[in-house]
Design a protein around this motif. Structure first.
Motif, PDB file in Angstrom:
ATOM      1  N   GLY A 150       0.804  -1.210   0.000  1.00 56.92           N
ATOM      2  CA  GLY A 150       0.000   0.000   0.000  1.00 56.92           C
ATOM      3  C   GLY A 150       0.839   1.263   0.000  1.00 56.92           C
ATOM      4  O   GLY A 150       0.314   2.361   0.026  1.00 56.92           O
ATOM      5  N   VAL A 151       2.164   1.112  -0.030  1.00 57.90           N
ATOM      6  CA  VAL A 151       3.092   2.242  -0.055  1.00 57.90           C
ATOM      7  C   VAL A 151       4.008   2.058  -1.266  1.00 57.90           C
ATOM      8  O   VAL A 151       4.722   1.057  -1.356  1.00 57.90           O
ATOM      9  CB  VAL A 151       3.917   2.324   1.251  1.00 57.90           C
ATOM     10  N   ALA A 152       3.979   3.000  -2.191  1.00 55.31           N
ATOM     11  CA  ALA A 152       4.709   2.863  -3.454  1.00 55.31           C
ATOM     12  C   ALA A 152       6.195   2.597  -3.254  1.00 55.31           C
ATOM     13  O   ALA A 152       6.786   1.751  -3.941  1.00 55.31           O
ATOM     14  CB  ALA A 152       4.510   4.113  -4.309  1.00 55.31           C
ATOM     15  N   GLU A 153       6.823   3.297  -2.305  1.00 57.69           N
ATOM     16  CA  GLU A 153       8.255   3.108  -2.074  1.00 57.69           C
ATOM     17  C   GLU A 153       8.571   1.681  -1.629  1.00 57.69           C
ATOM     18  O   GLU A 153       9.575   1.097  -2.052  1.00 57.69           O
ATOM     19  CB  GLU A 153       8.763   4.099  -1.012  1.00 57.69           C
ATOM     20  N   CYS A 154       7.720   1.134  -0.799  1.00 60.62           N
ATOM     21  CA  CYS A 154       7.916  -0.237  -0.316  1.00 60.62           C
ATOM     22  C   CYS A 154       7.665  -1.251  -1.428  1.00 60.62           C
ATOM     23  O   CYS A 154       8.424  -2.205  -1.596  1.00 60.62           O
ATOM     24  CB  CYS A 154       6.998  -0.515   0.860  1.00 60.62           C
ATOM     25  N   ASP A 155       6.597  -1.035  -2.186  1.00 56.70           N
ATOM     26  CA  ASP A 155       6.285  -1.955  -3.276  1.00 56.70           C
ATOM     27  C   ASP A 155       7.380  -1.953  -4.328  1.00 56.70           C
ATOM     28  O   ASP A 155       7.730  -3.007  -4.872  1.00 56.70           O
ATOM     29  CB  ASP A 155       4.933  -1.599  -3.903  1.00 56.70           C
ATOM     30  N   ASP A 156       7.963  -0.788  -4.607  1.00 56.18           N
ATOM     31  CA  ASP A 156       9.062  -0.697  -5.571  1.00 56.18           C
ATOM     32  C   ASP A 156      10.269  -1.481  -5.071  1.00 56.18           C
ATOM     33  O   ASP A 156      10.861  -2.268  -5.810  1.00 56.18           O
ATOM     34  CB  ASP A 156       9.430   0.772  -5.800  1.00 56.18           C
ATOM     35  N   TYR A 157      10.623  -1.291  -3.810  1.00 56.56           N
ATOM     36  CA  TYR A 157      11.751  -2.018  -3.222  1.00 56.56           C
ATOM     37  C   TYR A 157      11.513  -3.529  -3.293  1.00 56.56           C
ATOM     38  O   TYR A 157      12.379  -4.286  -3.726  1.00 56.56           O
ATOM     39  CB  TYR A 157      11.955  -1.593  -1.765  1.00 56.56           C
ATOM     40  N   LEU A 158      10.337  -3.966  -2.873  1.00 55.36           N
ATOM     41  CA  LEU A 158      10.024  -5.392  -2.853  1.00 55.36           C
ATOM     42  C   LEU A 158      10.039  -5.998  -4.262  1.00 55.36           C
ATOM     43  O   LEU A 158      10.550  -7.094  -4.458  1.00 55.36           O
ATOM     44  CB  LEU A 158       8.674  -5.625  -2.179  1.00 55.36           C
TER      45      LEU A 158
ATOM     46  N   LEU B 150      15.402 -16.597   1.674  1.00 57.13           N
ATOM     47  CA  LEU B 150      15.314 -15.182   1.333  1.00 57.13           C
ATOM     48  C   LEU B 150      13.871 -14.770   1.045  1.00 57.13           C
ATOM     49  O   LEU B 150      13.454 -13.677   1.421  1.00 57.13           O
ATOM     50  CB  LEU B 150      16.220 -14.865   0.146  1.00 57.13           C
ATOM     51  N   LYS B 151      13.122 -15.645   0.400  1.00 59.52           N
ATOM     52  CA  LYS B 151      11.707 -15.351   0.146  1.00 59.52           C
ATOM     53  C   LYS B 151      10.929 -15.259   1.456  1.00 59.52           C
ATOM     54  O   LYS B 151      10.056 -14.405   1.607  1.00 59.52           O
ATOM     55  CB  LYS B 151      11.088 -16.427  -0.757  1.00 59.52           C
ATOM     56  N   GLN B 152      11.244 -16.136   2.403  1.00 62.58           N
ATOM     57  CA  GLN B 152      10.571 -16.099   3.699  1.00 62.58           C
ATOM     58  C   GLN B 152      10.907 -14.811   4.442  1.00 62.58           C
ATOM     59  O   GLN B 152      10.034 -14.173   5.024  1.00 62.58           O
ATOM     60  CB  GLN B 152      10.953 -17.314   4.552  1.00 62.58           C
ATOM     61  N   SER B 153      12.162 -14.408   4.379  1.00 61.33           N
ATOM     62  CA  SER B 153      12.576 -13.152   5.009  1.00 61.33           C
ATOM     63  C   SER B 153      11.859 -11.969   4.380  1.00 61.33           C
ATOM     64  O   SER B 153      11.396 -11.054   5.080  1.00 61.33           O
ATOM     65  CB  SER B 153      14.092 -12.991   4.873  1.00 61.33           C
ATOM     66  N   LEU B 154      11.743 -11.985   3.068  1.00 61.00           N
ATOM     67  CA  LEU B 154      11.054 -10.909   2.362  1.00 61.00           C
ATOM     68  C   LEU B 154       9.566 -10.884   2.720  1.00 61.00           C
ATOM     69  O   LEU B 154       8.990  -9.817   2.917  1.00 61.00           O
ATOM     70  CB  LEU B 154      11.240 -11.077   0.852  1.00 61.00           C
ATOM     71  N   ALA B 155       8.954 -12.050   2.843  1.00 65.99           N
ATOM     72  CA  ALA B 155       7.537 -12.122   3.228  1.00 65.99           C
ATOM     73  C   ALA B 155       7.335 -11.576   4.639  1.00 65.99           C
ATOM     74  O   ALA B 155       6.358 -10.870   4.908  1.00 65.99           O
ATOM     75  CB  ALA B 155       7.043 -13.567   3.137  1.00 65.99           C
ATOM     76  N   THR B 156       8.266 -11.874   5.530  1.00 65.94           N
ATOM     77  CA  THR B 156       8.191 -11.351   6.899  1.00 65.94           C
ATOM     78  C   THR B 156       8.300  -9.832   6.893  1.00 65.94           C
ATOM     79  O   THR B 156       7.548  -9.142   7.587  1.00 65.94           O
ATOM     80  CB  THR B 156       9.303 -11.974   7.769  1.00 65.94           C
ATOM     81  N   THR B 157       9.230  -9.311   6.096  1.00 72.40           N
ATOM     82  CA  THR B 157       9.393  -7.864   5.968  1.00 72.40           C
ATOM     83  C   THR B 157       8.115  -7.229   5.448  1.00 72.40           C
ATOM     84  O   THR B 157       7.635  -6.226   5.990  1.00 72.40           O
ATOM     85  CB  THR B 157      10.570  -7.521   5.044  1.00 72.40           C
TER      86      THR B 157
ATOM     87  N   ASP C  94       5.056  -8.343   5.641  1.00 68.95           N
ATOM     88  CA  ASP C  94       4.021  -8.413   6.669  1.00 68.95           C
ATOM     89  C   ASP C  94       4.230  -7.348   7.749  1.00 68.95           C
ATOM     90  O   ASP C  94       3.262  -6.711   8.202  1.00 68.95           O
ATOM     91  CB  ASP C  94       3.982  -9.805   7.308  1.00 68.95           C
ATOM     92  N   MET C  95       5.474  -7.140   8.160  1.00 67.68           N
ATOM     93  CA  MET C  95       5.755  -6.112   9.175  1.00 67.68           C
ATOM     94  C   MET C  95       5.420  -4.731   8.629  1.00 67.68           C
ATOM     95  O   MET C  95       4.877  -3.892   9.354  1.00 67.68           O
ATOM     96  CB  MET C  95       7.222  -6.179   9.598  1.00 67.68           C
ATOM     97  N   TRP C  96       5.742  -4.491   7.373  1.00 66.14           N
ATOM     98  CA  TRP C  96       5.430  -3.193   6.774  1.00 66.14           C
ATOM     99  C   TRP C  96       3.922  -2.975   6.686  1.00 66.14           C
ATOM    100  O   TRP C  96       3.434  -1.882   6.920  1.00 66.14           O
ATOM    101  CB  TRP C  96       6.095  -3.059   5.413  1.00 66.14           C
ATOM    102  N   LYS C  97       3.187  -4.027   6.358  1.00 67.39           N
ATOM    103  CA  LYS C  97       1.724  -3.908   6.310  1.00 67.39           C
ATOM    104  C   LYS C  97       1.161  -3.610   7.693  1.00 67.39           C
ATOM    105  O   LYS C  97       0.220  -2.813   7.831  1.00 67.39           O
ATOM    106  CB  LYS C  97       1.109  -5.196   5.744  1.00 67.39           C
ATOM    107  N   GLN C  98       1.725  -4.225   8.727  1.00 65.30           N
ATOM    108  CA  GLN C  98       1.272  -3.962  10.092  1.00 65.30           C
ATOM    109  C   GLN C  98       1.578  -2.521  10.493  1.00 65.30           C
ATOM    110  O   GLN C  98       0.764  -1.869  11.147  1.00 65.30           O
ATOM    111  CB  GLN C  98       1.934  -4.936  11.068  1.00 65.30           C
TER     112      GLN C  98
END
Length: 85
Positions: A16-24, A43-50, A52-56
């Motif tokens: 929901g944040v363009a900067e985060c979506d671009d990075y991901l 690495l995919k699991q780490s990225l998924a955790t990141t 999820d934390m950003w969404k929270q």
């Protein structure tokens, strides 16, 4: 009766944040193209955790801080992402 409130911030993987979506998106593309398959799962699991934390953080009202944090993450990772294509 009313059902649960569902917030739609874009695609399921979107924060929901363009900067985060671009990075991901750039991180995921680099991961898929350059990292050996055997190393991708962790690495995919780490990225998924990141993600999820950003969404929270966003859900808790931290959009401004999240935008800045994701911009810093994107800038910090830019050299390594560019070096790997």
């Amino acid at each position: 009766t009313s059902g649960p409130i569902i917030l739609n911030f874009g695609p399921p993987s979107s924060t929901g944040v363009a900067e985060c979506d671009d990075y991901l998106a750039k991180y995921e593309a680099c991961l898929a193209a350059k990292v050996p398959a055997a190393a991708q799962d962790a690495l995919k699991q780490s990225l998924a955790t990141t993600r999820d934390m950003w969404k929270q953080t966003l859900a808790a009202g931290g959009k401004g801080a999240l935008e800045a944090s994701c911009e810093m993450a994107r800038n910090a990772s830019r050299p390594s992402i560019q070096a790997n294509g």
